[in-house]
Write an enzyme that holds these catalytic residues in place. Sequence first.
Site, PDB file in Angstrom:
ATOM      1  CD  GLU A   1      11.522  -4.692 -11.543  1.00 39.17           C
ATOM      2  OE1 GLU A   1      11.325  -4.101 -10.896  1.00 39.17           O
ATOM      3  OE2 GLU A   1      10.410  -6.035 -11.689  1.00 39.17           O
TER       4      GLU A   1
ATOM      5  CG  HIS B   1       9.623  -9.707  -9.420  1.00 36.96           C
ATOM      6  ND1 HIS B   1      10.715 -10.278  -8.922  1.00 36.96           N
ATOM      7  CD2 HIS B   1       9.862  -8.400  -9.212  1.00 36.96           C
ATOM      8  CE1 HIS B   1      11.347  -9.782  -9.025  1.00 36.96           C
ATOM      9  NE2 HIS B   1      11.704  -7.606  -9.109  1.00 36.96           N
TER      10      HIS B   1
HETATM   11  P1  PGA Z   1      16.781  -4.089  -7.552  1.00 37.78           P
HETATM   12  O1  PGA Z   1      15.175  -5.049  -8.108  1.00 37.78           O
HETATM   13  O2  PGA Z   1      16.345  -2.777  -7.607  1.00 37.78           O
HETATM   14  O3  PGA Z   1      17.617  -4.916  -6.335  1.00 37.78           O
HETATM   15  O4  PGA Z   1      17.820  -4.676  -8.958  1.00 37.78           O
HETATM   16  C1  PGA Z   1      14.391  -4.792  -8.435  1.00 37.78           C
HETATM   17  C2  PGA Z   1      12.671  -5.806  -8.712  1.00 37.78           C
HETATM   18  O5  PGA Z   1      13.441  -6.831  -8.020  1.00 37.78           O
HETATM   19  O6  PGA Z   1      12.018  -5.459  -8.448  1.00 37.78           O
END
Ligand code: PGA
Length: 235
Positions: free
Chosen positions: A157, A88
């Site tokens: 992401e 992450h």
């Molecule tokens: P968010 O975070 O939905 O608050 O943008 C996503 C994540 O960190 O997996």
Amino acid sequence: MIIAANLKTNLTREKTISYIQHVENFIEKNALLQEILVFPATSSLHLHNKKVKIGAQNAYHTYNGAFTGEIGYEQLEEFNIKTILIGHSERRHIMGETQESLVKKFNFYKELGFRIVYCVGEPLEVREAGHQHMMEYISKQYDGIDTAYDNLVIAYEPVWAIGTGLTPTLEDIVAIHKELKAKSKAPLLYGGSVKVTNVKEILALDGVDGVLVGSAALYAEHFCTMCQYAQELGK
Ligand code: PGA
């Protein structure tokens, strides 16, 4: 589809218990067939894995030992945890985890057959440097990772979209997912400012096999609505 909630360092154990209960009841009542994952804080990992699969946001690549502040396989096994989030952006950028250390975690938990949700994504300055540079940056996050591992899930992401309310355009998501699908056939989630109001259109996109949700998933009702939308799409 896979709908995942990353609760990060939020919700107490007591609140997580009612959160999971709420989601469990919703799944039951609506006969949801999606794979639903929740990654709570470490203090809530003891909650039972039933319809909701509970995963660890992080763990060290060890069975046990002298690794102050870390959690290892033995502690996860005690709670029947078989799912882990690796890579992450907050672990990469705030905790300073390197690709090398992520690969060690990946290989260790892969050998143990864990479901691994492996995150990739670029910071804003990398995106602004152009598409090719961005894809090269993301490709490096695949270095050392067994992309053919059959219990792998990848989450794309963009770092600049996490917790900011910003998202790439739908066209961008489709284009990037297409390129990432060429690297691995694993289910590919999109993450970064997913919420009730945009999840439907994101889930409907080609190459999107689910979502990883942070802030908006902190409300069990919102998370359940997203799970319901996924079910309705029937992908
Ligand atoms: P968010 O975070 O939905 O608050 O943008 C996503 C994540 O960190 O997996």
